[in-house]
Design an enzyme around this catalytic site. Structure first.
Site, PDB file in Angstrom:
ATOM      1  N   CYS A  23       5.990  -6.912  -7.646  1.00  0.00           N
ATOM      2  CA  CYS A  23       4.770  -6.328  -7.942  1.00  0.00           C
ATOM      3  C   CYS A  23       5.232  -5.769  -8.942  1.00  0.00           C
ATOM      4  CB  CYS A  23       4.759  -5.349  -6.429  1.00  0.00           C
ATOM      5  SG  CYS A  23       2.698  -5.498  -6.637  1.00  0.00           S
ATOM      6  N   ASP A 163       4.583  -1.868   4.778  1.00  0.00           N
ATOM      7  CA  ASP A 163       4.953  -0.450   4.151  1.00  0.00           C
ATOM      8  C   ASP A 163       5.311   0.750   4.024  1.00  0.00           C
ATOM      9  OD1 ASP A 163       5.927   0.054   0.875  1.00  0.00           O
ATOM     10  OD2 ASP A 163       3.533  -0.316   0.087  1.00  0.00           O
TER      11      ASP A 163
END
Length: 285
Positions: A23, A163
């Site tokens: 990412c 996360d």
């Protein structure tokens, strides 16, 4: 569609390799490095962040990657990865417009978007990843599971990304997520693990959590927002070694098609119906 809160039936553990997303891609060099290393997906951040990229720049990168893969440049075994756009509380019309301009295959939500937004994106043909921040327990011990937000089990998104929670932050903190909580969730539905992963700890994270996929950004950078091709290659190699194509011991429902899709034949456009039997079909499918 698989009912919310339930795993995908009929898929044995170790059904395939772990899905890997790099990412915070901001340039073609990093994208090419990810593809040549064997990553399944490229992530583009369109929310405020040091890793933010404008839609025109992302579109050029996606086109360059697909062109390079189509020509067979670089690694002869490379395939076009999925392209994932990261948004925070953006209007559906904006996300769809950016996705179509860039050529995104999936949309990752990091805000407080209602489930109606997830449904609207799925109805337009995009795979949806819902980020769920999980707070760490009172002690710095990843063997102690933090409580899971109800959304982690009830969302209709195709995948849940776990996360690390941080006040005032929407991801990209570089902090480790709570692996015990992620592992508990991974036993119930396919999970993408993010938060503080790097080439040195990803194998252990996969062993502990048994996720469907892993997501990395700062852990493969040589400076903030600047990807390091060597670290990308090491990360992908370590993840693959921890969860090989056969006997990988990743979570049930973890078979990741090597075109990078979440729900079947995705590469050059929004997800198609059908494909990998170990992955839920699109909404309404």
């Amino acid at each position: 569609m698989t009912p919310p809160g339930e795993g995908t039936p009929g898929c044995p553990a170790g059904a395939g390799p772990v899905w890997i997303k790099i990412c915070g891609i901001r340039d073609a060099e990093a994208a090419f490095a990810a593809v040549e290393a064997g990553a399944d997906a490229l992530g583009f951040v369109f929310a405020p962040s040091p890793r933010r990229v404008d839609p025109d720049g992302a579109a050029r990168i996606v086109a360059a990657v697909r062109g390079r893969v189509a020509r067979g440049d670089g690694d002869g075994g490379a395939r076009a990865p999925a392209s994932v756009g990261v948004f925070v509380d953006a209007p559906v019309t904006e996300m769809v417009a950016v996705a179509r301009h860039v050529g995104l295959t999936h949309i990752q939500l990091h805000g407080d978007e209602p489930e109606s937004v997830v449904a609207a994106l799925q109805e337009r043909g995009f795979g949806v990843i819902r980020a769920v921040p999980v707070p760490r327990p009172g002690v710095a011990d990843h063997a102690v599971a933090a409580p899971l937000p109800a959304l982690a089990l009830t969302t209709r998104a195709d995948r849940v990304l776990v996360d690390a929670a941080a006040p005032g932050r929407r991801g990209g903190t570089g902090r480790l997520a709570n692996w015990a909580a992620a592992a508990r969730l991974a036993r119930r539905r396919p999970v993408i693990l993010a938060g503080g992963l790097d080439p040195g700890n990803v194998a252990e994270a996969i062993r502990v959590v048994r996720p469907w996929g892993v997501d990395v950004s700062s852990g493969v950078e040589r400076a903030r927002g600047l990807k390091d091709p060597e670290r990308i290659a090491r990360f992908v190699a370590a993840a693959r070694a921890a969860a090989p194509r056969t006997g990988g011991g990743v979570a049930a429902g973890s078979g990741a098609p090597r075109d990078g899709s979440l729900a079947g034949g995705v590469g050059a456009g929004p997800r198609a119906r059908g494909g990998d039997a170990c992955v839920p079909p699109p909404a309404g499918g």
